[in-house]
Design an enzyme around this catalytic site. Structure first.
Site, PDB file in Angstrom:
ATOM      1  N   GLU A 110      -9.855  15.569  10.620  1.00 38.56           N
ATOM      2  CA  GLU A 110      -9.967  14.457  11.569  1.00 38.56           C
ATOM      3  C   GLU A 110      -9.214  13.268  11.015  1.00 38.56           C
ATOM      4  O   GLU A 110      -9.037  13.161   9.810  1.00 38.56           O
ATOM      5  CB  GLU A 110     -11.444  14.041  11.726  1.00 38.56           C
ATOM      6  CG  GLU A 110     -12.307  15.102  12.336  1.00 38.56           C
ATOM      7  CD  GLU A 110     -13.801  14.801  12.174  1.00 38.56           C
ATOM      8  OE1 GLU A 110     -14.142  13.694  11.718  1.00 38.56           O
ATOM      9  OE2 GLU A 110     -14.593  15.684  12.497  1.00 38.56           O
TER      10      GLU A 110
ATOM     11  N   LYS B 235      -9.042   9.587   9.730  1.00 38.51           N
ATOM     12  CA  LYS B 235     -10.010   8.650   9.179  1.00 38.51           C
ATOM     13  C   LYS B 235      -9.695   7.291   9.786  1.00 38.51           C
ATOM     14  O   LYS B 235      -8.680   6.683   9.491  1.00 38.51           O
ATOM     15  CB  LYS B 235      -9.908   8.597   7.659  1.00 38.51           C
ATOM     16  CG  LYS B 235     -10.985   7.729   7.047  1.00 38.51           C
ATOM     17  CD  LYS B 235     -11.006   7.886   5.544  1.00 38.51           C
ATOM     18  CE  LYS B 235     -12.200   7.215   4.923  1.00 38.51           C
ATOM     19  NZ  LYS B 235     -12.353   5.801   5.221  1.00 38.51           N
TER      20      LYS B 235
ATOM     21  N   ASP C 183      -9.944   3.384  10.544  1.00 42.58           N
ATOM     22  CA  ASP C 183     -10.210   2.248   9.688  1.00 42.58           C
ATOM     23  C   ASP C 183     -10.910   1.175  10.506  1.00 42.58           C
ATOM     24  O   ASP C 183     -10.284   0.316  11.097  1.00 42.58           O
ATOM     25  CB  ASP C 183      -8.896   1.735   9.100  1.00 42.58           C
ATOM     26  CG  ASP C 183      -9.143   0.898   7.871  1.00 42.58           C
ATOM     27  OD1 ASP C 183     -10.303   0.842   7.415  1.00 42.58           O
ATOM     28  OD2 ASP C 183      -8.194   0.291   7.370  1.00 42.58           O
TER      29      ASP C 183
ATOM     30  N   TYR D 296     -17.595  10.718  15.293  1.00 40.94           N
ATOM     31  CA  TYR D 296     -17.089  11.812  14.458  1.00 40.94           C
ATOM     32  C   TYR D 296     -18.168  12.769  13.953  1.00 40.94           C
ATOM     33  O   TYR D 296     -17.891  13.614  13.123  1.00 40.94           O
ATOM     34  CB  TYR D 296     -16.234  11.288  13.311  1.00 40.94           C
ATOM     35  CG  TYR D 296     -16.895  10.214  12.461  1.00 40.94           C
ATOM     36  CD1 TYR D 296     -18.002  10.499  11.661  1.00 40.94           C
ATOM     37  CD2 TYR D 296     -16.373   8.921  12.445  1.00 40.94           C
ATOM     38  CE1 TYR D 296     -18.587   9.519  10.882  1.00 40.94           C
ATOM     39  CE2 TYR D 296     -16.953   7.935  11.666  1.00 40.94           C
ATOM     40  CZ  TYR D 296     -18.065   8.239  10.892  1.00 40.94           C
ATOM     41  OH  TYR D 296     -18.640   7.275  10.126  1.00 40.94           O
TER      42      TYR D 296
ATOM     43  N   LYS E 212      -6.596  10.368   1.583  1.00 42.54           N
ATOM     44  CA  LYS E 212      -6.146   9.051   2.027  1.00 42.54           C
ATOM     45  C   LYS E 212      -4.629   8.934   2.144  1.00 42.54           C
ATOM     46  O   LYS E 212      -3.890   9.500   1.348  1.00 42.54           O
ATOM     47  CB  LYS E 212      -6.624   8.003   1.017  1.00 42.54           C
ATOM     48  CG  LYS E 212      -8.135   7.938   0.866  1.00 42.54           C
ATOM     49  CD  LYS E 212      -8.742   6.917   1.764  1.00 42.54           C
ATOM     50  CE  LYS E 212      -8.458   5.527   1.250  1.00 42.54           C
ATOM     51  NZ  LYS E 212      -9.088   4.510   2.103  1.00 42.54           N
TER      52      LYS E 212
ATOM     53  N   CYS F 128      19.974 -27.614  -0.097  1.00 42.22           N
ATOM     54  CA  CYS F 128      20.168 -26.178  -0.303  1.00 42.22           C
ATOM     55  C   CYS F 128      20.014 -25.862  -1.791  1.00 42.22           C
ATOM     56  O   CYS F 128      20.618 -26.527  -2.634  1.00 42.22           O
ATOM     57  CB  CYS F 128      21.551 -25.764   0.184  1.00 42.22           C
ATOM     58  SG  CYS F 128      21.991 -24.089  -0.280  1.00 42.22           S
TER      59      CYS F 128
ATOM     60  N   CYS G 265      23.707 -24.880  -3.252  1.00 41.79           N
ATOM     61  CA  CYS G 265      24.861 -25.766  -3.350  1.00 41.79           C
ATOM     62  C   CYS G 265      24.494 -27.250  -3.269  1.00 41.79           C
ATOM     63  O   CYS G 265      25.358 -28.106  -3.418  1.00 41.79           O
ATOM     64  CB  CYS G 265      25.893 -25.419  -2.281  1.00 41.79           C
ATOM     65  SG  CYS G 265      25.334 -25.788  -0.620  1.00 41.79           S
TER      66      CYS G 265
ATOM     67  N   CYS H  63      21.494 -24.255   5.648  1.00 43.57           N
ATOM     68  CA  CYS H  63      22.473 -24.975   4.838  1.00 43.57           C
ATOM     69  C   CYS H  63      23.755 -24.992   5.649  1.00 43.57           C
ATOM     70  O   CYS H  63      24.296 -23.942   5.978  1.00 43.57           O
ATOM     71  CB  CYS H  63      22.700 -24.250   3.510  1.00 43.57           C
ATOM     72  SG  CYS H  63      24.180 -24.812   2.659  1.00 43.57           S
TER      73      CYS H  63
ATOM     74  N   CYS I  13      29.125 -22.506   0.914  1.00 42.14           N
ATOM     75  CA  CYS I  13      27.979 -22.366   0.001  1.00 42.14           C
ATOM     76  C   CYS I  13      28.027 -21.006  -0.701  1.00 42.14           C
ATOM     77  O   CYS I  13      28.151 -19.967  -0.056  1.00 42.14           O
ATOM     78  CB  CYS I  13      26.681 -22.510   0.813  1.00 42.14           C
ATOM     79  SG  CYS I  13      25.214 -22.045  -0.098  1.00 42.14           S
TER      80      CYS I  13
HETATM   81  S1  IVH Z   1     -17.468  11.431   8.112  1.00 40.43           S
HETATM   82  C1  IVH Z   1     -20.671  11.860   4.982  1.00 40.43           C
HETATM   83  N1  IVH Z   1     -15.357  11.188   9.631  1.00 40.43           N
HETATM   84  O1  IVH Z   1     -15.089   6.558   6.497  1.00 40.43           O
HETATM   85  C2  IVH Z   1     -19.448  11.723   5.741  1.00 40.43           C
HETATM   86  N2  IVH Z   1     -16.070   9.312   8.367  1.00 40.43           N
HETATM   87  O2  IVH Z   1     -16.006   6.695   3.454  1.00 40.43           O
HETATM   88  C3  IVH Z   1     -19.555  10.627   6.686  1.00 40.43           C
HETATM   89  N3  IVH Z   1     -14.736   7.292   8.707  1.00 40.43           N
HETATM   90  O3  IVH Z   1     -17.252   4.217   6.707  1.00 40.43           O
HETATM   91  C4  IVH Z   1     -18.301  10.171   7.223  1.00 40.43           C
HETATM   92  N4  IVH Z   1     -13.348   8.180  10.161  1.00 40.43           N
HETATM   93  O4  IVH Z   1     -17.241   5.456   8.942  1.00 40.43           O
HETATM   94  C5  IVH Z   1     -16.179  10.574   8.758  1.00 40.43           C
HETATM   95  N5  IVH Z   1     -13.516  11.093  11.028  1.00 40.43           N
HETATM   96  C6  IVH Z   1     -14.355  10.492  10.173  1.00 40.43           C
HETATM   97  C7  IVH Z   1     -14.197   9.145   9.808  1.00 40.43           C
HETATM   98  C8  IVH Z   1     -15.084   8.584   8.882  1.00 40.43           C
HETATM   99  C9  IVH Z   1     -13.681   7.095   9.492  1.00 40.43           C
HETATM  100  C10 IVH Z   1     -15.347   6.283   7.835  1.00 40.43           C
HETATM  101  C11 IVH Z   1     -16.835   6.236   7.887  1.00 40.43           C
HETATM  102  C12 IVH Z   1     -17.221   5.612   6.589  1.00 40.43           C
HETATM  103  C13 IVH Z   1     -16.093   5.976   5.698  1.00 40.43           C
HETATM  104  C14 IVH Z   1     -16.574   6.957   4.676  1.00 40.43           C
END
Ligand code: IVH
Length: 672
Positions: A114, A116, A118, A227, A316, A410, A413, A428, A433
Site C-alpha cells: 500500500e 504510505k 503522509d 488502510y 520508505k 552588486c 562589480c 545589476c 559585470c
Molecule cells: S498500517 C501497525 N498502512 O504510518 C500498522 N499505516 O508508522 C499500522 N500510515 O501514522 C499502520 N499509510 O497512520 C498503515 N497504508 C498504511 C499507511 C499507514 C500511512 C501511517 C500510519 C501511522 C504510520 C505508522
C-alpha cells in the site's frame, strides 16, 4: 407538524445525498452536476429548518462543524495504534521478510503493498453502522477525541449502508490528509489573509484535524484513506488483509486504489519503484510503501515487538524535507544581472543527499515567507530540482534572527542595483559585470544550449579567471597551448576539450539562440524563432513589430530580442562566432532533418538506455516536436523507458500511443 410526506422526503433526500456524496468524495465519480446536488442539499436544509425536531446528527447537513471546545477529550484505544518498522533499502526490506519467514518456521507468505500516506493517523469506531468515535493516534494508547472534527470530512461515512454486512462494533484505521491541490489552495487563502503559511500538506492536515473549532476543520479540504481494521466484535471478518480491504470498500469507506497483493520481494520492489518515480503525479503526499503480511492468522502469529508489529514494514521513500539552520543568505548574480538570493545552510541530509545551499527564489518570496537569517528553516528536495527553502519554523525563533536586506550594490562589480517597478528582484544594470559574464559562459556550454562536453562550471571559471575567455565567442579561439597554461590540464584532456568545442559548431540555430542567453528566450522560444527565420541574419535584422507578428511571440519577448540585437557588443559576438565557423542556420525540413515530429507532443517517462531524458527532449524539439511534462489529451506519444511510472497508465486510460525506446528512435530516424 411534519407530515408523513415531509418525513419520507427527508429520508429520501438523505439517502440520495449520501449516495451522491459517496460517488463524489469516495469514488471520485459523480453522477450528477454540482447544481443538481446543491438543489437536493438545499431542499433538505429547508425541510430540516422547517422541522428542527427531525434533524439527526447523521444527516448530511450536519457536516458543518460545531462550536469550539475548550479542549479535546481523550479516548483510550482498545488496541494500541502502533508505529511501523522502517526499511530504507531493498536489502533492509528483504531482511524484514526473511525474519518474518524465520519466525514462521520457514513459511512464505503473500503480502499487500500500500502507499504510505503522509498525514495524520486516525481510528474511527462504528457501532451498529454509525460513526461513534473518531480519535487521533496520540501516544498510541490514548488519543484525542476528534469525533466532531472528523464528522466534517466528507469521505468519512457517518452511517454505513443499512443493507451492508458488518460487525456490530468495529474500528477502522486510516490516514487523514490534504491533497497537494487542497494544500496549495489553503496556503493561497492564508497568504491573502496575511496568515502564516503551513510548511507542508502533512502539517496543514494535522493542524486542521486538531482544531478546537470544528467549523474550521469543516472549511479545510480534508480527505481520508482507510488502510485497515483495528478490531471488530459481533460479526465475521475476512481471513486476509486483502479481503478486508474489499469489505471496507464495499461498505463505502474510501481506500487507495493503488494497493496490490504480491508474492515476492521482486514484486514489492517493482511496486516501490513505480511509486518512487510516480509519487509526484499522485494528488497527495506519500512517503513510502507499507508492506503487510496478507494472512490475518499469520499476522497474529507474528505478533508485535516493542511498539511495532512484526507483520508490517514501511519501506520508505528517501526523505524530501528536513529542518536546519539558515546561516546566511548569499547572492548570485545571474546572467541577466538578476540578484538571486540563496540560502547558506547548516549542512543537512535530505533523502540521502547532504545539502549546504538551497534556492530562495527572490526577495519578494523571502519577505512573504518571512524568512530571517538565523531561522530554523524547512528545506525540501523534489526529484531532480534544486533544493529549496520552504519556510521558517516560527515557533523555534530565539529573537536573535535578523531580517535579510538586499544589498544596494552588486556583490560582484559594486554597481548600484536597480529594482524595476513590478519586478520581484533587484538587478545589476552593468552589462560588463564579471559575475554576469561568467554566468553567460556557463549557460552557453550547458545542456540544451551548445552542450559542450567536458566544459563545466570549473573549467569556465578557470578560463574566465585566466582571461582566456571573456565572452562566448572566445571558446572557439582557444588553442591547445591556452589549455596547457591551466592547472591540471594535460595534453590528452586538452585535445578532448578542443574536440568537444569544435563539435558544438554544428549545433542548429535554435540551440545557439538559447545559448546566447537572451532575456525571455528559453528553449521553446528559441525553437520558434529558429524555425521562423531559418538563419541568424533574418532574425538579427527583424524589427520588434515583425517579431511580435510571429505566433506565440508576445511583445515582451519581441522587445527583448530586438534589444539584444541592437546592442553593438552582442552583434560583434555573433560576428566572431560566425568567423569561427559556428553554424548560423536551422536545418530545414527536407534536408538534413525534416521536422518529422512537428505537430506531435511527446511525453518521455522512465530511463532511456541510449540517451538521457534531456538529450531526448532536445532531439524532439529539434525535429519540430513539442515535449510535454504530463500526459494530457494533447499528448500524441508517450515514450516509456525502464521503470516508466504512472504516466503510461494514464496514457492507456486516455488511449494515447505508448512506444518504447527503439520505436522512438525509429520515429526520429525516419526523419533522415
Ligand atoms: S498500517 C501497525 N498502512 O504510518 C500498522 N499505516 O508508522 C499500522 N500510515 O501514522 C499502520 N499509510 O497512520 C498503515 N497504508 C498504511 C499507511 C499507514 C500511512 C501511517 C500510519 C501511522 C504510520 C505508522
Amino acid at each position: 407538524m411534519a407530515t408523513d410526506q415531509d418525513q419520507a422526503r427527508i429520508a429520501e433526500l438523505r439517502r440520495l445525498i449520501n449516495h451522491h456524496n459517496h460517488r463524489y468524495y469516495v469514488l471520485d465519480s459523480p453522477e450528477i452536476s454540482d447544481t443538481r446536488y446543491d438543489a437536493l442539499f438545499r431542499e433538505l436544509q429547508d425541510l430540516e429548518s422547517a422541522h428542527p425536531g427531525l434533524v439527526i446528527p447523521d444527516s448530511p447537513t450536519q457536516r458543518v462543524g460545531a462550536p469550539p471546545l475548550d479542549e479535546f477529550g481523550t479516548v483510550a484505544h482498545r488496541e494500541p495504534l502502533l508505529s511501523l518498522a522502517k526499511a530504507f533499502s531493498l536489502t533492509e526490506f528483504v531482511a524484514w521478510q526473511k525474519r518474518a519467514e524465520r519466525l514462521l518456521n520457514g513459511q512464505t507468505f503473500d503480502m499487500v503493498c500500500e502507499l504510505k500516506m503522509d498525514g495524520l493517523a486516525v481510528a474511527l469506531t462504528y457501532e451498529d453502522g454509525r460513526l461513534v468515535t473518531g480519535a487521533t493516534r496520540g501516544d498510541g494508547y490514548q488519543g484525542e477525541d476528534v469525533t466532531l472534527n472528523l464528522r466534517t470530512v466528507r469521505s468519512i461515512p457517518l452511517a454505513l449502508p443499512p443493507e451492508g454486512r458488518f460487525p456490530h462494533r468495529f474500528e477502522v484505521r486510516g490516514e487523514v490528509f490534504l491533497t497537494k491541490a487542497g494544500f496549495k489552495r489553503l496556503n493561497e487563502e492564508r497568504a491573502a489573509q496575511g496568515l502564516p503559511l503551513f510548511a507542508n500538506p502533512r502539517n496543514a492536515g494535522a493542524g486542521s484535524v486538531r482544531q478546537l473549532d470544528s467549523r474550521i476543520t469543516a472549511s479545510r479540504p480534508l480527505d481520508i484513506h482507510i488502510y485497515g481494521l483495528g478490531w471488530a466484535e459481533g460479526g465475521d471478518i475476512p481471513s486476509t488483509h486483502w479481503e478486508t480491504l474489499y469489505m471496507l470498500r464495499s461498505l463505502g469507506f474510501k481506500l487507495s486504489y493503488h494497493s496490490a497483493r504480491v508474492e515476492t520481494a521482486e514484486d514489492v520492489e517493482v511496486f516501490y519503484r513505480r511509486w518512487l518515480e510516480g509519487r509526484d503525479e499522485l494528488p497527495y503526499e506519500a512517503d513510502g510503501v507499507v508492506v503487510k503480511v496478507d494472512s490475518l492468522a499469520l499476522q497474529v502469529e507474528l505478533g508485535t515487538v516493542a511498539r511495532e508489529p512484526r507483520w508490517a514494514v514501511a519501506y520508505k521513500f528517501p526523505a524530501v524535507q528536513a529542518t536546519t539552520q539558515l546561516l546566511d543568505i548569499g547572492i548570485n548574480v545571474g546572467r541577466t544581472g538578476s540578484l538571486n538570493p540563496y540560502a547558506i545552510l547548516e549542512p543537512v541530509s535530505v533523502g540521502g543527499v547532504t545539502i549546504r545551499q538551497a534556492a530562495l527564489h527572490n526577495e519578494e518570496d523571502i519577505r512573504r515567507k518571512d524568512i530571517r537569517i538565523g531561522d530554523t528553516v524547512i528545506v525540501q528536495r523534489a526529484g531532480e530540482v534544486i533544493p529549496e527553502v520552504v519556510g521558517p519554523v516560527v515557533s523555534l525563533r530565539t529573537g536573535r534572527e535578523r531580517e535579510f536586506l538586499v544589498p544596494s550594490r552588486c556583490s560582484a562589480c559594486g554597481t548600484p542595483v536597480v529594482r524595476p517597478e513590478g519586478e520581484v528582484m533587484s538587478r545589476c544594470p552593468n552589462a560588463a559585470c564579471p559575475a554576469q559574464a561568467l554566468e553567460r559562459l556557463r549557460h552557453f556550454v550547458g545542456r540544451g544550449a551548445m552542450d559542450i562536453d567536458r566544459v563545466g562550471t570549473k573549467l569556465c571559471q578557470a578560463l574566465f579567471e585566466a582571461g582566456l575567455v571573456k565572452d562566448v565567442a572566445h571558446f572557439y579561439l582557444l588553442t591547445k597551448e591556452n589549455f596547457l597554461t591551466l592547472e591540471r590540464m594535460a595534453d590528452k584532456s586538452a585535445e578532448k576539450v578542443l574536440t568537444s568545442i569544435r563539435r558544438s559548431k554544428g549545433r542548429p540555430l535554435s540551440r545557439l539562440l538559447f545559448a546566447l542567453g537572451i532575456l525571455h528566450v528559453g528553449e521553446e522560444v528559441a525553437d520558434v524563432l529558429a524555425a521562423h527565420f531559418g538563419n541568424m541574419d533574418g532574425l538579427m535584422w527583424a524589427s520588434q513589430e515583425e517579431l511580435s507578428a510571429i505566433p506565440s511571440i508576445g511583445p515582451k519577448i519581441a522587445g527583448s530580442v530586438a534589444a539584444f540585437f541592437r546592442e553593438v557588443g552582442n552583434r560583434s559576438i555573433i560576428d566572431k562566432l560566425r568567423l569561427a565557423g559556428v553554424s548560423m542556420e536551422q536545418p530545414k525540413a527536407g534536408t538534413a532533418a525534416k521536422l518529422q515530429l512537428s505537430g506531435l507532443e511527446i511525453v518521455i517517462t522512465g530511463q532511456l538506455e541510449s540517451m538521457t531524458r534531456v538529450q531526448a527532449e532536445v532531439r524532439v524539439r529539434e525535429l519540430g516536436g513539442a515535449v510535454g511534462s504530463g500526459v494530457t489529451r494533447r499528448t500524441t506519444h508517450v515514450v516509456a523507458g525502464a521503470n516508466p511510472g504512472s504516466k503510461v497508465e494514464r496514457a492507456r486510460t486516455l488511449g494515447t500511443t505508448v512506444i518504447g525506446e527503439e520505436e522512438f528512435i525509429r520515429l526520429m530516424e525516419e526523419s533522415r
